[in-house]
Motif scaffolding. Sequence first.
Motif, PDB file in Angstrom:
ATOM      1  N   LYS B 334     -47.218 -26.283   0.130  1.00 39.58           N
ATOM      2  CA  LYS B 334     -45.794 -25.992   0.285  1.00 39.58           C
ATOM      3  C   LYS B 334     -45.006 -26.660  -0.837  1.00 39.58           C
ATOM      4  O   LYS B 334     -45.481 -27.598  -1.474  1.00 39.58           O
ATOM      5  CB  LYS B 334     -45.322 -26.531   1.639  1.00 39.58           C
ATOM      6  N   PRO B 335     -43.766 -26.218  -1.068  1.00 35.96           N
ATOM      7  CA  PRO B 335     -42.949 -26.854  -2.109  1.00 35.96           C
ATOM      8  C   PRO B 335     -42.827 -28.352  -1.819  1.00 35.96           C
ATOM      9  O   PRO B 335     -42.691 -28.748  -0.667  1.00 35.96           O
ATOM     10  CB  PRO B 335     -41.595 -26.161  -1.967  1.00 35.96           C
ATOM     11  N   ARG B 378     -44.573 -28.552 -10.469  1.00 38.13           N
ATOM     12  CA  ARG B 378     -44.432 -27.835  -9.193  1.00 38.13           C
ATOM     13  C   ARG B 378     -43.486 -28.556  -8.235  1.00 38.13           C
ATOM     14  O   ARG B 378     -43.360 -28.146  -7.077  1.00 38.13           O
ATOM     15  CB  ARG B 378     -45.786 -27.721  -8.493  1.00 38.13           C
TER      16      ARG B 378
END
Lengths: 427, 451, 284
Positions: B334-335, B378
């Motif tokens: 997930k982020p 990211r």
Amino acid sequence: MAAPTRKAAIVGGNRIPFARSNGAYARASNQDMLTATLDGLVARFGLQGQQVGEVVAGAVLKHARDFNLTRESVLGSRLSAATPAYDVQQACGTGLEAAVLVANKIALGQIESGIAGGTDTTSDAPVAVNEDLRRVLMELNRAKTVQQRLKALAGLRPGQLAPEIPRNAEPRTGLAMGDHAAITAREWEIGREEQDELTVRSHQALAAAYDRGFFDDLVTPFLGLSRDANLRPDTSVEKLAKLKPVFGQGEGATMTAGNSTPLTDGASAVLLASDEWAAERDLPVLAHLVDAQTAAVDYVHGGEGLLMAPAYAVPVLLERNGLTLQDFDFYEVHEAFASTVLATLKAWESPAFCKEKLGLDAPLGSIDRSKLNVNGSSLAAGHPFAATGGRIVATLAKLLHEAGPGKRGLISICAAGGQGVVAILES
Amino acid sequence: MSDWYRDFANSGVGTTITKQLGLPRPAVLRRHEPGQPLLPGPAVVGSAGEGRLRDELTRLLRDAGVTVVSPATVDGGTDGDRLAAVLLDATGLTGPADLAAAHDFLAPAVKRLAPSGRVLVLADPPADAASPAQAAARQALDGLVRSLAKELRGGATANLVQVPLGAEASLAGPVRFFLSGRAAYVDGQVLTVTAADVPAGEDRERPLTGKVAVVTGAARGIGAAIAKVLSRDGAHVVAVDVPAAGEQLAQVANEIGGTAVALDITGADAGTRLAQQLIARHGGVDVVVHNAGITRDKLLVNMDAARWNSVMAVNLQAQLDITQALLDTEGALKPGARVISVSSQSGIAGNRGQTNYAASKAGIIGMVRAWAPEFARRGATINAVAPGFIVTEMTAKMPLGTREVGSRLNSLQQGGLPVDVAETIAFLAQPGSAGVNGQVVRVCGQSVLGA
Amino acid sequence: MARTVLDAAPAMPALFARAALTARGRGGDLPDTRLARVGVTADPAQLADYARVCRFPLSDALPLTFPHVLAFPLQVALMTDRAFPLALPGLVHVRNRIEADRPIGVGEALDLEVWAERFATHRSGATVDLCASVSAGGAEVWRSRSTYLARGASAPEGAPASDVDVEVGALERPAAQWRVPDDAGRRYAKVSGDVNPIHLSGLTAKAFGFKRAIAHGMWVKARALAALSGRLPDAVAVDVAFRKPLFLPSTVTLSTEEAGGGWDLAVRNATAGTEHLIGTVRPT
């Protein structure tokens, strides 16, 4: 008002490895094993403290103290104590019948989720007091006066102290299940070698499934056991050929301790739910329980084999679902004895049997053996009576899921009392 | 697994005896309890040179309900509460001469430090210095903090946080961690933060609320402690261990309301299977803790290939493969994901009989540092935690002499607990640790080994 | 014809004792005596014990063989009377035929009447039939005929040939296997009152020329019928021949086969195959 029905989803399963009688689980009770199995299922699907619609399970050999076995197991588990439970018993069909019962309630919308299971121990089996002693004690219990008590006590004899160990025999026939199976094997001319071959295949398939991690999310170790204790990956037709027959008599005896299931301890559970319930919780749907059928045969006076009832149940199920015996991707035929599987398959292939006994114009025909018990079955895993259904349902559901959508599997389980429970699963 | 010697040294008669014999007197460490304030007493914030963090630190402390006293009150004073923490903003150093101010502030303040007190120094990284003199001064802090950590008694610790210019927003989480009981066994360490988007409004009590964390090797020992602490901090924990450990794994999962996944992480498709399950069942994962590890000790000359290969496969290759699979599988991470690898003191200092184990654990450090930039891109982080002597079922089986010596060879004179490792991992997992990336945090009580 | 109505069932142990003492010096033709009891109801406790020993389900209807237990003491009394030509010790039960017109309710008041007839010639002696008739509300509902063989005895001049055979099918498939324990005779004696010493113990059986105790023929018959519980016609004739003695203990098999709208039965030794009982069950 008839509510529209829906098909129950099989979300997943859990079982403890099956142990040989008086082995790893010698000191474990049915309740211990069922509780551990439920807890493993709870851990796998994050159901801690959650209330499922119903838990349905049973044991074939049950103590008087276990009158509420399943509910007691639920109370001892991590499930919400507000989860209702009840016991069922249909001999070796218990586990599958429990799944059918849960699935039916889900189909009717009476519950959204449920757990079906079974447990059995032959190590911690109920040993009853001698029947005569029991009668004396009951009489004593009913006695109201001293005289009545003395009279009751006068019935005591030293010989009554010998306990009654339960025997794996049919009450009405006095024959062990193996003896019954031996009669069927002889009638259907099931050879020793084909039984041993089926046995070897079962062991090899189960071992391979373990090795590829197939059971990683179906089995939770218990009391130091992480694989089924009966599993012999290195067995061979040559090794099995050396065993002496234990059931049947004379030259024609073919059934050995190798190609028969041993007494086993273990427990299993399957989580079923409506599709919506599963989706709300991001839980997988491995397969759906499409339909089920039971049958029974007159093995006492009717001349049919004790374990042949599935042969009768399957055509009814096929007919109702517009299917042929060949319309399946997997077949899970419970290996009570290797000869039982082979006799059942032979019966379906027999024009005479299918015409005379099943009333069919043509035989059901043969099946592709490569689709039969592909991850092994009871000969290798062992057979804790009530736990076998749950093992098979979860195994087949996962197999179907792995194979992709639209796959179909047939379960056939024979049971004591001349009964059979069969079901169809679809991914 | 209780520390009998520590308990004895802190008992009535034990205090007298150990004092008179001049024996080490390990303290009972202040550890985090839910609901506990950040600090049990007042703190003082000082500076060496014209620092840029002092106001920020003061505000942070006051936000956490800490009374901040003035350095002037501390200097020479003998009354009032003992200090729970001493913070030095050393971001204003221009050259070694400025260090005198550090000394002037620290000496009286440390004198009044309470048991399990905290000394935390904040400075710029030497590598960013404008001049050799400035670099020298910044680097000098390293020696100062590490030495001071060794001088502190009563469970007090000293650590250094390096804050590059522009990374100030990343500071709060690490500062709170080092001051708290969560960092009880983290001592004499240097942590460098980087600039990052730190989300605001974190729930201090349960910073991992709504997060999904996967922990490998979660059935027992440190892994089980990690699972429990992450769960306590609000995460839903997916507890992974080998199928054979399934029974204990289920117990851990059930205790914390998590999910048990039996998986051999060395399997060819283990990463993909895990990724698929995390996506299907949990919509992806926020925190990945690579904890699973094995030892197969032998001197190198006696070590067979099986011992070497199995340790490398479980301890290092599996971490690489699973991390890669999670990176490659759309939607798995997930982020703002956090990956935390459990390394070891052996991987830093080496250990006789553990060439395989130490190699694997050193390899983890290389892996974490190499992956850090990609993770940063990211918006994620990857870090390692290197435990020192941690008291577990495994160490309980060591011979008494080895165990006692092993557990005392550090500034806190005692072994750490699995929960200490777990707390550090939970810290790295927090949203507030967004600016901690590519770091190796030792949880070793400032072990003399590999320091 | 002399008809004697008894107020209660005669005491069986005393009868057997008298029979043993008066075995010698008997002869002549069958007495023309009938013994009867009226208004007899089954004792629920005895019925429950009987049902358990024979494996009948306990229900509101008497087991098909139970009226025999009610009538048997009268038959023994008849046979032990000095007027009876054959000595009771040594009589062997070789055939039993029961006909029931309908099930008899547990609480029904029954009138019993027994007599002897058909003194007949057998290749190894003579046979005599002990008959029983059971009526309820004035109508006969149940009757039985037990044929006993007296080895070495001779029937009077002009006596008919005895009829002791029952025809059954091949009966190859065993339906059940029974372990018959060594106290099976004592258990049945207790619930039926048939305390004939040949059934009670090895010792007492030896005294009468048997190597071991033997099971009661009527118990074997009862148990075979119990195995067919729920599958018997309401109006039925059950005709069995008792062949070789069933020595205790034994393991035997029961074979059943549908025939003539009813069943053919055989009880045989499980290993040797020796035939103990064959019989037919037919609707009437």
